[in-house]
Design a protein around this motif. Structure first.
Motif, PDB file in Angstrom:
ATOM      1  N   ASP A 213      -1.908   5.196   9.724  1.00 32.51           N
ATOM      2  CA  ASP A 213      -1.702   6.423  10.192  1.00 32.51           C
ATOM      3  C   ASP A 213      -1.156   6.327  11.537  1.00 32.51           C
ATOM      4  OD1 ASP A 213      -3.112   7.947   8.028  1.00 32.51           O
ATOM      5  OD2 ASP A 213      -5.001   7.974   8.929  1.00 32.51           O
ATOM      6  N   PHE A 223       4.994   9.375   7.459  1.00 29.32           N
ATOM      7  CA  PHE A 223       4.341   8.693   6.496  1.00 29.32           C
ATOM      8  C   PHE A 223       3.031   8.132   7.038  1.00 29.32           C
ATOM      9  CE2 PHE A 223       3.413   4.407   4.526  1.00 29.32           C
ATOM     10  CZ  PHE A 223       3.766   4.652   3.313  1.00 29.32           C
ATOM     11  N   ASN A 224       1.992   8.133   6.033  1.00 30.37           N
ATOM     12  CA  ASN A 224       0.555   8.018   6.545  1.00 30.37           C
ATOM     13  C   ASN A 224      -0.107   7.265   5.388  1.00 30.37           C
ATOM     14  OD1 ASN A 224       0.023  10.352   4.577  1.00 30.37           O
ATOM     15  ND2 ASN A 224      -0.510  11.484   6.330  1.00 30.37           N
ATOM     16  N   ASP A 226      -2.399   8.298   3.320  1.00 32.10           N
ATOM     17  CA  ASP A 226      -2.176   9.233   1.871  1.00 32.10           C
ATOM     18  C   ASP A 226      -0.926   8.929   1.300  1.00 32.10           C
ATOM     19  OD1 ASP A 226      -4.824   9.919   2.177  1.00 32.10           O
ATOM     20  OD2 ASP A 226      -4.052  11.897   3.042  1.00 32.10           O
ATOM     21  N   SER A 227       0.040   8.981   1.907  1.00 29.05           N
ATOM     22  CA  SER A 227       1.403   8.414   1.397  1.00 29.05           C
ATOM     23  C   SER A 227       1.569   7.123   0.989  1.00 29.05           C
ATOM     24  CB  SER A 227       2.500   8.939   2.566  1.00 29.05           C
ATOM     25  OG  SER A 227       2.411  10.141   3.263  1.00 29.05           O
ATOM     26  N   SER A 230       0.022   6.550  -2.274  1.00 33.26           N
ATOM     27  CA  SER A 230       0.488   7.376  -3.416  1.00 33.26           C
ATOM     28  C   SER A 230       2.003   6.709  -3.928  1.00 33.26           C
ATOM     29  CB  SER A 230       0.760   8.822  -3.119  1.00 33.26           C
ATOM     30  OG  SER A 230      -0.442   9.475  -2.530  1.00 33.26           O
ATOM     31  N   LEU A 231       2.105   5.806  -3.118  1.00 38.48           N
ATOM     32  CA  LEU A 231       3.387   5.230  -3.496  1.00 38.48           C
ATOM     33  C   LEU A 231       3.572   4.535  -5.007  1.00 38.48           C
ATOM     34  CD1 LEU A 231       4.155   3.053  -0.394  1.00 38.48           C
ATOM     35  CD2 LEU A 231       5.493   5.061  -1.062  1.00 38.48           C
TER      36      LEU A 231
END
Length: 269
Positions: A213, A223-224, A226-227, A230-231
């Motif tokens: 984060d 970009f964090n 959660d991102s 999800s990759l």
């Protein structure tokens, strides 16, 4: 014997019902007789479900059950082609066979997959015990998808595996300044020095969200964590983890990405 019950009953029904179904009205007595046969057939099918204890047993049951479904479908179509309708007791019996066998097939396939996964895991634990434990932790405890797990593993392979899955969780580097599968800085993480693999994994779980984060922008704007979770590409995940968590030298990025693909191919494919 049970596998032949459908064929036997169908033959009997075809022989005895030709004048009942196609020519004469069905009497109450005949209906009762047919219902009894159907009930008995249903009981036989429901009670014959087995509980395979080995992969071999599950595989045999999957094969046999698929054959039974196929035979029942052939028998049903033959009855329909002969002029019997969907309400014919013989056709109903084939539908019963197909329905119950389909349910059993799902169960047998689940057991087969479970045994296959257990065998695969046992082999992995034998070949690469540390990497496999790390993979299981990332999947089961952190809930990461396969691509993210592979991306992170690619980094650990670069840090302590010599670009292989033979991770060394007890490795000190640069005169004892760094330690563990991620080569954490002991200066900033003093409790990590000499920590067990389980403690290292807990440390990873406790720090990864905050680190990504805070430093996610080093990978890309906005970009964090959660991102990151999800990759959908192991090479992207490897690069993101390298930039936002490891914050390592840029010349190692490509090898970490290559490692990630190796890890993905081993654990997933």
């Amino acid at each position: 014997m049970k596998k032949k019950i459908l064929t036997i009953l169908t033959v009997i029904l075809l022989a005895t019902l030709s004048f009942v179904v196609l020519a004469a009205p069905t009497t109450k007595k005949q209906e009762t007789g047919m219902e009894k046969i159907q009930i008995e057939m249903l009981e036989v099918l429901e009670n014959e479900k087995q509980d395979p204890q080995t992969l071999e047993e599950a595989t045999v049951l999957v094969k046999e059950t698929k054959e039974r479904i196929e035979n029942a479908e052939i028998a049903k179509q033959a009855l329909l082609d002969m002029g019997y309708n969907e309400e014919c007791p013989a056709v109903i019996l084939t539908d019963t066979e197909i329905s119950i066998c389909s349910t059993n097939l799902e169960y047998y396939e689940e057991k087969e997959n479970k045994f296959q996964e257990e065998m695969k895991l046992a082999k992995m634990l034998n070949d690469y015990p540390t990497a496999t434990k790390v993979w299981k932790y990332m999947k089961e405890e952190l809930g990461w998808n396969d691509y993210v797990c592979a991306g992170v593993m690619g980094n650990f392979m670069a840090e302590t595996g010599g670009q292989t899955l033979s991770l060394n969780p007890s490795l000190y580097a640069e005169g004892g300044a760094y330690y563990g599968i991620a080569q954490w800085s002991i200066k900033y993480n003093p409790s990590i020095g000499g920590a067990s693999l389980n403690s290292q994994l807990n440390h990873l779980g406790n720090t990864v969200k905050k680190e990504i984060d805070v430093y996610g922008s080093k990978y890309r704007s906005g970009f964090n964590y959660d991102s990151f979770k999800s990759l959908q590409n192991e090479r992207e995940a490897a690069l993101a983890f390298a930039k936002a968590y490891e914050r390592c030298a840029s010349f190692t990025y490509s090898v970490r990405q290559s490692n990630a693909t190796k890890a993905y191919n081993y654990f997933v494919k």
